[in-house]
Design a protein around this motif. Structure first.
Motif, short mmCIF file in Angstrom:
data_model
loop_
_atom_site.label_atom_id
_atom_site.label_comp_id
_atom_site.label_asym_id
_atom_site.label_seq_id
_atom_site.Cartn_x
_atom_site.Cartn_y
_atom_site.Cartn_z
N THR A 59 -5.99 -6.48 5.69
CA THR A 59 -5.66 -6.76 4.29
C THR A 59 -4.25 -7.33 4.18
O THR A 59 -3.71 -7.45 3.07
CB THR A 59 -5.77 -5.49 3.42
N ASN A 60 -3.66 -7.67 5.33
CA ASN A 60 -2.31 -8.24 5.35
C ASN A 60 -1.29 -7.35 4.64
O ASN A 60 -0.41 -7.82 3.93
CB ASN A 60 -2.31 -9.64 4.72
N GLY A 61 -1.45 -6.06 4.81
CA GLY A 61 -0.51 -5.12 4.24
C GLY A 61 -0.76 -4.78 2.78
O GLY A 61 -0.01 -4.01 2.18
N LYS A 62 -1.82 -5.32 2.22
CA LYS A 62 -2.13 -5.01 0.82
C LYS A 62 -2.46 -3.53 0.65
O LYS A 62 -2.14 -2.92 -0.38
CB LYS A 62 -3.30 -5.86 0.35
N VAL A 63 -3.09 -2.95 1.66
CA VAL A 63 -3.42 -1.52 1.64
C VAL A 63 -2.49 -0.79 2.60
O VAL A 63 -2.30 -1.20 3.75
CB VAL A 63 -4.89 -1.29 2.05
N LYS A 64 -1.91 0.29 2.13
CA LYS A 64 -1.08 1.17 2.95
C LYS A 64 -1.62 2.59 2.83
O LYS A 64 -2.07 3.01 1.76
CB LYS A 64 0.38 1.14 2.50
N PHE A 65 -1.56 3.31 3.94
CA PHE A 65 -2.06 4.69 3.95
C PHE A 65 -0.92 5.68 4.16
O PHE A 65 0.02 5.41 4.91
CB PHE A 65 -3.09 4.87 5.06
N VAL A 66 -1.03 6.81 3.50
CA VAL A 66 -0.15 7.95 3.76
C VAL A 66 -1.04 9.03 4.36
O VAL A 66 -1.95 9.55 3.69
CB VAL A 66 0.53 8.46 2.47
N HIS A 67 -0.80 9.36 5.61
CA HIS A 67 -1.70 10.22 6.39
C HIS A 67 -1.19 11.66 6.39
O HIS A 67 -0.02 11.92 6.67
CB HIS A 67 -1.79 9.68 7.81
N PHE A 68 -2.08 12.60 6.09
CA PHE A 68 -1.77 14.03 6.14
C PHE A 68 -2.68 14.69 7.16
O PHE A 68 -3.76 15.19 6.83
CB PHE A 68 -1.96 14.66 4.76
#
Length: 341
Positions: A59-68
């Motif tokens: 997504t070329n950085g459009k989506v970012k995840f914060v992982h727990f």
């Protein structure tokens, strides 16, 4: 555009320079991911983490995840509810941890469904994503992104080895849920349901005599430290893992992001399954060198296990089928999918 449980970040440079065009705002979608596995676990490195990296890249950085990871967002058994309620946007869930919400999905716990993670993952992912197992997730308020099976469960034992079916009599065996409990009971043992993070202490203290567990998951929980015997070629059930996303969150995503997530999901399912299969042989060799006794059942013993465990599937169909008329169809579809591999 507003997203439920998503953070939209404006392009600050465009704002500072007074840009007025609608295209001056670059939206970044941030998604919170709840997980019960540690960052070192093969299911995390080859599954959840692999999925997140690929989605971000495609997504070329459009989506970012914060992982727990490691139950930081919720306990293993609570992650389905955490995703459904919006505590997290995405969660790794275990089918056998939610037998009341996902009764048909507990089919994966039956013995004899494939001799590898890949063999069981292909039909499981198809059925969860687009088949008879999908509706239970939708009813729970989540959309499945992908599903995968573990390697066939083996028996790990604290003090006593088993060879024949009769050797299981009276043992207290950790199982991953009610379906695996049927397997233990059919051999004269008592099934005790425990999530993975609680197993080490249970074995160490003697709360259980043995554990039904997949080989690649043994080392992340350090179970090789507290058992003396591990079987290599049994097929005592399995476990299904599902990466799911909150329904409202998924519905609010742009179409191109949905497409990428589902595309990567299909690849992630097979990637983590193959990684588990590849890991198993090396681990068994390593543990044997450390003094653990490996149990390899003879063809005659395997046939006796197969005969003993045959009624487990019938009992599952009857029990689950009381409230779910598709139980028999689910079991038959899974068998057909495994046989097609």
């Amino acid at each position: 555009m507003k997203f439920r449980n998503l953070k939209t970040v404006a392009a600050l440079a465009a704002l500072l320079f007074g840009a007025v065009s609608g295209s001056a705002f670059a939206q970044q979608i941030e998604l919170k991911v709840g997980d019960w596995q540690s960052l070192q676990h093969i299911q995390s490195t080859a599954g959840t983490q692999w999925f997140m990296k690929e989605v971000e890249k495609r997504t070329n950085g459009k989506v970012k995840f914060v992982h727990f990871p490691a139950e930081q967002a919720a306990k293993a058994r609570g992650l389905l509810d955490a995703a459904a309620s919006g505590v997290v946007d995405i969660a790794l869930t275990g089918s056998l941890y939610s037998p009341d919400r996902l009764p048909l999905n507990s089919v994966i716990g039956l013995p004899g469904l494939g001799n590898s993670a890949v063999a069981a993952t292909k039909p499981l992912n198809d059925m969860v994503r687009n088949g008879l197992l999908r509706d239970e997730f939708i009813s729970a308020g989540v959309v499945p992104l992908y599903a995968y099976a573990l390697t066939p469960y083996q028996i790990l034992l604290r003090e006593k080895a088993v060879a024949n079916v009769s050797d299981w009599d009276g043992l207290k065996i950790r199982t991953g849920g009610s379906t695996q409990a049927l397997t233990a009971r059919s051999m004269g043992a008592t099934g005790i349901s425990l999530p993975g993070p609680e197993v080490y202490t249970a074995v160490e203290r003697g709360t259980v005599d043995g554990v039904l567990f997949p080989i690649p998951s043994v080392a992340p929980y350090n179970l090789q430290e507290v058992v003396k015997f591990i079987s290599t070629n049994g097929s005592f059930g399995n476990f299904g893992c599902n990466l799911v996303i909150n329904q409202a969150t998924f519905d609010a995503l742009p179409a191109d992001v949905k497409e990428v997530m589902l595309e990567v999901g299909t690849e992630a399912a097979l990637n983590v399954a193959k990684a588990q299969d590849d890991l198993s042989a090396g681990l068994l060799k390593e543990w044997a060198a450390q003094g653990i006794t490996l149990i390899e059942f003879t063809p005659e013993q395997l046939k006796a296990y197969e005969d003993t465990l045959a009624p487990v599937s019938d009992e599952w169909v009857e029990r689950i089928g009381k409230n779910n008329p598709n139980a028999k169809a689910v079991y038959e579809a899974f068998l057909k999918g495994v046989a097609a591999q």
